[in-house]
Motif scaffolding. Structure first.
Motif, mmCIF file in Angstrom:
data_model
loop_
_atom_site.group_PDB
_atom_site.id
_atom_site.type_symbol
_atom_site.label_atom_id
_atom_site.label_comp_id
_atom_site.label_asym_id
_atom_site.label_seq_id
_atom_site.Cartn_x
_atom_site.Cartn_y
_atom_site.Cartn_z
ATOM 1 N N PHE A 21 0.820 -1.212 0.000
ATOM 2 C CA PHE A 21 0.000 0.000 0.000
ATOM 3 C C PHE A 21 0.851 1.257 0.000
ATOM 4 O O PHE A 21 0.620 2.185 -0.755
ATOM 5 N N ALA A 22 1.886 1.258 0.884
ATOM 6 C CA ALA A 22 2.702 2.474 1.038
ATOM 7 C C ALA A 22 3.725 2.619 -0.084
ATOM 8 O O ALA A 22 4.132 3.723 -0.411
ATOM 9 N N GLY A 23 4.177 1.517 -0.662
ATOM 10 C CA GLY A 23 5.189 1.555 -1.717
ATOM 11 C C GLY A 23 6.599 1.433 -1.179
ATOM 12 O O GLY A 23 7.392 0.643 -1.659
ATOM 13 N N HIS A 24 6.915 2.229 -0.139
ATOM 14 C CA HIS A 24 8.278 2.211 0.408
ATOM 15 C C HIS A 24 8.259 2.578 1.877
ATOM 16 O O HIS A 24 7.287 3.164 2.367
ATOM 17 N N GLN A 25 9.355 2.293 2.562
ATOM 18 C CA GLN A 25 9.492 2.681 3.966
ATOM 19 C C GLN A 25 10.960 2.625 4.361
ATOM 20 O O GLN A 25 11.649 1.643 4.040
ATOM 21 N N VAL B 85 15.168 10.693 -7.841
ATOM 22 C CA VAL B 85 14.818 9.374 -7.297
ATOM 23 C C VAL B 85 15.644 8.294 -8.000
ATOM 24 O O VAL B 85 16.253 7.429 -7.355
ATOM 25 N N MET B 86 15.713 8.373 -9.328
ATOM 26 C CA MET B 86 16.462 7.359 -10.085
ATOM 27 C C MET B 86 17.950 7.449 -9.789
ATOM 28 O O MET B 86 18.628 6.431 -9.650
ATOM 29 N N HIS B 87 18.452 8.688 -9.664
ATOM 30 C CA HIS B 87 19.880 8.879 -9.406
ATOM 31 C C HIS B 87 20.276 8.267 -8.060
ATOM 32 O O HIS B 87 21.260 7.529 -7.962
ATOM 33 N N ALA B 111 14.086 8.512 0.820
ATOM 34 C CA ALA B 111 12.780 8.271 1.455
ATOM 35 C C ALA B 111 11.939 9.547 1.445
ATOM 36 O O ALA B 111 10.740 9.513 1.151
ATOM 37 N N THR B 112 12.570 10.699 1.740
ATOM 38 C CA THR B 112 11.845 11.972 1.745
ATOM 39 C C THR B 112 11.331 12.313 0.344
ATOM 40 O O THR B 112 10.178 12.702 0.162
ATOM 41 N N LEU B 113 12.224 12.146 -0.649
ATOM 42 C CA LEU B 113 11.841 12.428 -2.040
ATOM 43 C C LEU B 113 10.677 11.550 -2.480
ATOM 44 O O LEU B 113 9.745 12.009 -3.137
ATOM 45 N N LYS B 119 2.994 11.476 -2.787
ATOM 46 C CA LYS B 119 1.847 12.337 -2.461
ATOM 47 C C LYS B 119 1.352 13.025 -3.726
ATOM 48 O O LYS B 119 0.152 13.103 -3.981
ATOM 49 N N ALA B 120 2.315 13.529 -4.530
ATOM 50 C CA ALA B 120 1.954 14.243 -5.765
ATOM 51 C C ALA B 120 1.234 13.302 -6.730
ATOM 52 O O ALA B 120 0.224 13.680 -7.337
ATOM 53 N N ILE B 121 1.745 12.060 -6.853
ATOM 54 C CA ILE B 121 1.133 11.092 -7.780
ATOM 55 C C ILE B 121 -0.277 10.723 -7.322
ATOM 56 O O ILE B 121 -1.220 10.695 -8.102
ATOM 57 N N GLU B 122 -0.402 10.475 -5.998
ATOM 58 C CA GLU B 122 -1.715 10.084 -5.468
ATOM 59 C C GLU B 122 -2.733 11.205 -5.655
ATOM 60 O O GLU B 122 -3.882 10.967 -6.011
ATOM 61 N N LYS B 123 -2.257 12.457 -5.443
ATOM 62 C CA LYS B 123 -3.140 13.609 -5.601
ATOM 63 C C LYS B 123 -3.595 13.696 -7.066
ATOM 64 O O LYS B 123 -4.778 13.867 -7.349
ATOM 65 N N ALA B 124 -2.616 13.523 -7.969
ATOM 66 C CA ALA B 124 -2.928 13.596 -9.401
ATOM 67 C C ALA B 124 -3.904 12.487 -9.799
ATOM 68 O O ALA B 124 -4.845 12.721 -10.556
#
Lengths: 144, 130
Positions: A21-25, B85-87, B111-113, B119-124
């Protein structure tokens, strides 16, 4: 497919379920060691943890889990449709043998990225349109 | 007589990738074409990898394949979002950096990125469905 109830899952199944669900952690190695039921993060314990994670389709970064329990690691679900899948493809490609002649993973990653980019572009376009019509301000007021 | 300098990859390549969404999937032959090379020899591939690094462009697979028809994914490394993220994923996958504290920092940054990206993807996605 038989879906297990939360209370019937073991620790690793619960972790895999959450990650789906979360994708990562991100977590400390210590957390994984405890989950395995060990006190210390020895080489053998880490090897077993890596096996358990692989068994449950959980990827980890760095590729080799550290044996120091205070270190941080990033776990991701290979079954997650969004970012987990992207991480899994990038990870596979980063480790791919140069002699491996498959193009499939590059294509898969490219089409997945295009999908994510188009979602973000749509969202940006909608936000701009909302700003122009003043709907954005209305939305801000209602959510405030 | 001084040897003729080999042409480098165009300086505007990051911009070109940027307008294509931050990542492109090209055959190796396209890169060879930029520098006027016909075959993917060891030296050419090595200097292409150096040129890409100098331009801040990441590539997957990590070693460029030695066949023109093989495809590679190129991305702008410092692009906010998926490029970074990929880098960082590529760095951790290949065990770079080797320093423990620095590796932990890369894990936390990634993890922060990822959280922001997700969040941006889910919002979209929610807005798409609405």
């Amino acid at each position: 497919m038989v879906v297990k109830r939360w209370e019937d899952m073991d620790e690793w199944e619960s972790l895999a379920h959450g990650l789906r669900f979360a994708g990562h952690q991100a977590m400390d190695v210590e957390h994984l060691v405890r989950l395995f039921g060990a006190q210390k993060a020895g080489a053998r314990v880490i090897e077993n943890i890596e096996y358990k994670l692989a068994q449950h389709n959980i990827g980890h970064l760095p590729t080799k889990l550290p044996t120091d329990s205070t270190r941080r690691v990033l776990l991701y679900s290979k079954e997650h449709i969004g970012i987990g899948h992207v991480l899994s493809l990038v990870h596979d490609l980063a480790l791919q043998d140069p002699a491996d002649e498959r193009n499939a993973t590059v294509r898969q990653l490219d089409s997945h990225l295009k999908m994510l980019t188009s979602l973000s572009l749509h969202a940006r376009r909608r936000a701009l349109a909302a700003e122009k019509t003043g709907y954005g301000d209305l939305e801000k007021e209602t959510t405030a | 007589m001084t040897p003729t300098a080999r042409p480098s990859l165009p300086k505007n390549l990051p911009g070109l990738i940027e307008v294509s969404g931050g990542a492109v999937e090209w055959p190796v032959a396209t890169l060879l074409g930029f520098v006027g090379a016909k075959a993917a020899g060891v030296q050419i591939l090595k200097s292409l990898e150096q040129d890409l690094a100098a331009l801040g462009i990441g590539h997957l697979p990590v070693r460029l394949p030695n066949a023109g028809k093989r495809r590679v994914l190129l991305y702008v490394q410092d692009r906010p979002g998926i490029g970074s993220v990929m880098h960082l994923t590529r760095q951790l996958a290949t065990n770079q950096p080797t320093d423990d504290a620095e590796t932990d920092e890369v894990v936390s940054r990634l993890a922060t990125l990822l959280s922001a990206q997700q969040k941006a993807i889910e919002k979209a996605a929610r807005e798409e469905r609405a």
